[in-house]
Write a protein that holds these residues in place. Structure first.
Motif, PDB file in Angstrom:
ATOM      1  N   LEU A   1       3.378   0.985  -3.014  1.00 59.55           N
ATOM      2  CA  LEU A   1       4.833   0.834  -3.122  1.00 59.55           C
ATOM      3  C   LEU A   1       5.425  -0.040  -2.021  1.00 59.55           C
ATOM      4  O   LEU A   1       5.079   0.080  -0.855  1.00 59.55           O
ATOM      5  CB  LEU A   1       5.486   2.213  -3.083  1.00 59.55           C
ATOM      6  N   LEU A   2       6.349  -0.903  -2.419  1.00 62.02           N
ATOM      7  CA  LEU A   2       7.200  -1.642  -1.494  1.00 62.02           C
ATOM      8  C   LEU A   2       8.599  -1.047  -1.542  1.00 62.02           C
ATOM      9  O   LEU A   2       8.973  -0.374  -2.515  1.00 62.02           O
ATOM     10  CB  LEU A   2       7.284  -3.116  -1.890  1.00 62.02           C
ATOM     11  N   TYR A   3       9.374  -1.302  -0.519  1.00 64.16           N
ATOM     12  CA  TYR A   3      10.772  -0.886  -0.541  1.00 64.16           C
ATOM     13  C   TYR A   3      11.435  -1.430  -1.806  1.00 64.16           C
ATOM     14  O   TYR A   3      11.239  -2.581  -2.185  1.00 64.16           O
ATOM     15  CB  TYR A   3      11.502  -1.414   0.701  1.00 64.16           C
ATOM     16  N   GLY A   4      12.228  -0.603  -2.467  1.00 61.31           N
ATOM     17  CA  GLY A   4      12.961  -1.041  -3.649  1.00 61.31           C
ATOM     18  C   GLY A   4      12.262  -0.735  -4.954  1.00 61.31           C
ATOM     19  O   GLY A   4      12.848  -0.918  -6.016  1.00 61.31           O
TER      20      GLY A   4
ATOM     21  N   CYS B   1       9.017  -9.009   3.409  1.00 59.87           N
ATOM     22  CA  CYS B   1      10.332  -8.525   3.839  1.00 59.87           C
ATOM     23  C   CYS B   1      11.280  -8.504   2.634  1.00 59.87           C
ATOM     24  O   CYS B   1      11.714  -9.546   2.138  1.00 59.87           O
ATOM     25  CB  CYS B   1      10.886  -9.420   4.945  1.00 59.87           C
ATOM     26  N   VAL B   2      11.590  -7.300   2.165  1.00 67.29           N
ATOM     27  CA  VAL B   2      12.398  -7.107   0.965  1.00 67.29           C
ATOM     28  C   VAL B   2      13.837  -6.802   1.380  1.00 67.29           C
ATOM     29  O   VAL B   2      14.084  -5.994   2.280  1.00 67.29           O
ATOM     30  CB  VAL B   2      11.843  -5.945   0.113  1.00 67.29           C
ATOM     31  N   LYS B   3      14.775  -7.425   0.711  1.00 71.42           N
ATOM     32  CA  LYS B   3      16.189  -7.250   1.061  1.00 71.42           C
ATOM     33  C   LYS B   3      16.654  -5.816   0.814  1.00 71.42           C
ATOM     34  O   LYS B   3      16.380  -5.231  -0.232  1.00 71.42           O
ATOM     35  CB  LYS B   3      17.056  -8.219   0.252  1.00 71.42           C
ATOM     36  N   ILE B   4      17.345  -5.240   1.785  1.00 72.74           N
ATOM     37  CA  ILE B   4      17.896  -3.892   1.671  1.00 72.74           C
ATOM     38  C   ILE B   4      19.204  -3.954   0.897  1.00 72.74           C
ATOM     39  O   ILE B   4      20.100  -4.740   1.232  1.00 72.74           O
ATOM     40  CB  ILE B   4      18.114  -3.278   3.070  1.00 72.74           C
ATOM     41  N   VAL B   5      19.327  -3.131  -0.142  1.00 69.78           N
ATOM     42  CA  VAL B   5      20.477  -3.238  -1.047  1.00 69.78           C
ATOM     43  C   VAL B   5      21.472  -2.094  -0.889  1.00 69.78           C
ATOM     44  O   VAL B   5      22.525  -2.096  -1.537  1.00 69.78           O
ATOM     45  CB  VAL B   5      19.999  -3.291  -2.513  1.00 69.78           C
ATOM     46  N   ALA B   6      21.169  -1.098  -0.049  1.00 70.14           N
ATOM     47  CA  ALA B   6      22.096   0.026   0.130  1.00 70.14           C
ATOM     48  C   ALA B   6      21.893   0.628   1.512  1.00 70.14           C
ATOM     49  O   ALA B   6      20.871   0.390   2.166  1.00 70.14           O
ATOM     50  CB  ALA B   6      21.863   1.091  -0.944  1.00 70.14           C
TER      51      ALA B   6
ATOM     52  N   CYS C   1      16.484  -7.117   5.784  1.00 69.53           N
ATOM     53  CA  CYS C   1      15.286  -6.940   4.977  1.00 69.53           C
ATOM     54  C   CYS C   1      14.320  -6.027   5.715  1.00 69.53           C
ATOM     55  O   CYS C   1      14.415  -5.848   6.927  1.00 69.53           O
ATOM     56  CB  CYS C   1      14.634  -8.270   4.620  1.00 69.53           C
ATOM     57  N   THR C   2      13.411  -5.408   4.963  1.00 67.85           N
ATOM     58  CA  THR C   2      12.458  -4.481   5.534  1.00 67.85           C
ATOM     59  C   THR C   2      11.061  -4.768   5.018  1.00 67.85           C
ATOM     60  O   THR C   2      10.889  -5.166   3.857  1.00 67.85           O
ATOM     61  CB  THR C   2      12.835  -3.018   5.220  1.00 67.85           C
ATOM     62  N   THR C   3      10.074  -4.558   5.872  1.00 71.28           N
ATOM     63  CA  THR C   3       8.680  -4.745   5.478  1.00 71.28           C
ATOM     64  C   THR C   3       8.011  -3.425   5.114  1.00 71.28           C
ATOM     65  O   THR C   3       6.788  -3.346   5.025  1.00 71.28           O
ATOM     66  CB  THR C   3       7.881  -5.416   6.623  1.00 71.28           C
ATOM     67  N   ALA C   4       8.812  -2.361   4.901  1.00 69.48           N
ATOM     68  CA  ALA C   4       8.261  -1.040   4.584  1.00 69.48           C
ATOM     69  C   ALA C   4       7.346  -1.112   3.363  1.00 69.48           C
ATOM     70  O   ALA C   4       7.708  -1.671   2.329  1.00 69.48           O
ATOM     71  CB  ALA C   4       9.400  -0.053   4.340  1.00 69.48           C
ATOM     72  N   ALA C   5       6.163  -0.514   3.490  1.00 70.98           N
ATOM     73  CA  ALA C   5       5.193  -0.577   2.396  1.00 70.98           C
ATOM     74  C   ALA C   5       4.249   0.613   2.462  1.00 70.98           C
ATOM     75  O   ALA C   5       4.024   1.205   3.515  1.00 70.98           O
ATOM     76  CB  ALA C   5       4.390  -1.878   2.466  1.00 70.98           C
ATOM     77  N   GLY C   6       3.700   0.949   1.294  1.00 67.28           N
ATOM     78  CA  GLY C   6       2.704   2.006   1.209  1.00 67.28           C
ATOM     79  C   GLY C   6       3.305   3.391   1.060  1.00 67.28           C
ATOM     80  O   GLY C   6       4.522   3.573   0.993  1.00 67.28           O
ATOM     81  N   ARG C   7       2.429   4.383   0.999  1.00 67.04           N
ATOM     82  CA  ARG C   7       2.858   5.764   0.766  1.00 67.04           C
ATOM     83  C   ARG C   7       3.812   6.244   1.848  1.00 67.04           C
ATOM     84  O   ARG C   7       4.727   7.022   1.576  1.00 67.04           O
ATOM     85  CB  ARG C   7       1.638   6.679   0.684  1.00 67.04           C
TER      86      ARG C   7
END
Length: 234
Positions: free
Chosen positions: A90-93, A107-112, A119-125
């Protein structure tokens, strides 16, 4: 005239020969060298992205063994961070990455929320940021890199994600307290509050979500499952 022509084109010819020689060396090296070159080139390509589906209960861990109380806590963390049928991808979003050879560093854009627009690089479980994963993998990853592999990436495979988090949570020096002991004593809310600075979706912070209030109950359910799977002493 003939001699003058040779002098004019000599440096160009020599440069061309040297360039071709470098190319030949690159592609005539040992298999290990060539595989490293290919791996680094592949690492610059974008990941293929897919999607995942939300689930009603956190998926079982991939890793085997470990403390059942910490295992239950890990599944509880993922209930608010990655409660999908493909949590390790899983990636953020909600998008998913196609493979887990390394942290995707996408780096995925934070929408809320309070950080909308960043943007955030959050990934994985466990929604590791790239920098956090690199730091914790150096400490807890099951496959430690040798000093001469400084250019390599730690595998982000499912078992490694679990093991890194389990070892991190079990490390009393990392947290200043014995998290496992707090869990044995039934202090799940104390633990969740303490960890909310790391995983903000656990509540008590800036990104409380719809799952946050239910986490103590989810933990009890996960603990019952994990304890039921513990092999009785021989």
């Amino acid at each position: 005239k003939s001699q003058s022509s040779k002098e004019d084109h000599g440096p160009i010819f020599l440069t061309s020969v040297m360039f071709l020689g470098v190319i030949w060396l690159l592609f005539q090296g040992s298999p290990l060298q060539l595989s490293q070159i290919k791996a680094r080139l592949a690492a610059t390509n974008p990941f293929d992205f897919g999607s995942s589906q939300w689930v009603t209960s956190p998926e079982p861990l991939v890793m085997q063994g470990g403390d059942p109380f910490l295992r239950a806590l890990m599944r509880t963390i993922s209930a608010s961070e990655s409660n999908t049928d493909r949590p390790y991808h899983l990636l953020y979003g909600g998008q998913t990455m196609s493979e887990l050879t390394r942290h995707p560093d996408a780096c995925v854009k934070i929408v809320a929320g309070p950080n909308v627009g960043d943007c955030t690089t959050a990934a994985g479980r466990y929604q590791f940021l790239t920098t956090t994963w690199q730091a914790k993998a150096q400490q807890y990853h099951p496959d430690q890199l040798a000093w001469y592999e400084f250019w390599s990436d730690y595998s982000f495979d499912a078992e490694a994600q679990d093991l890194v988090v389990h070892r991190w949570l079990a490390d009393t020096d990392a947290w200043g307290v014995d998290i496992a002991q707090l869990l044995y004593d039934g202090q799940i809310e104390t633990v969740l509050e303490m960890l909310s600075g790391t995983w903000t979706s656990l509540g008590y912070g800036i990104e409380t979500n719809s799952m946050s209030a239910h986490l103590p109950t989810i933990y009890d359910e996960m603990l019952a499952e994990e304890l039921a799977n513990v092999d009785p002493p021989q």
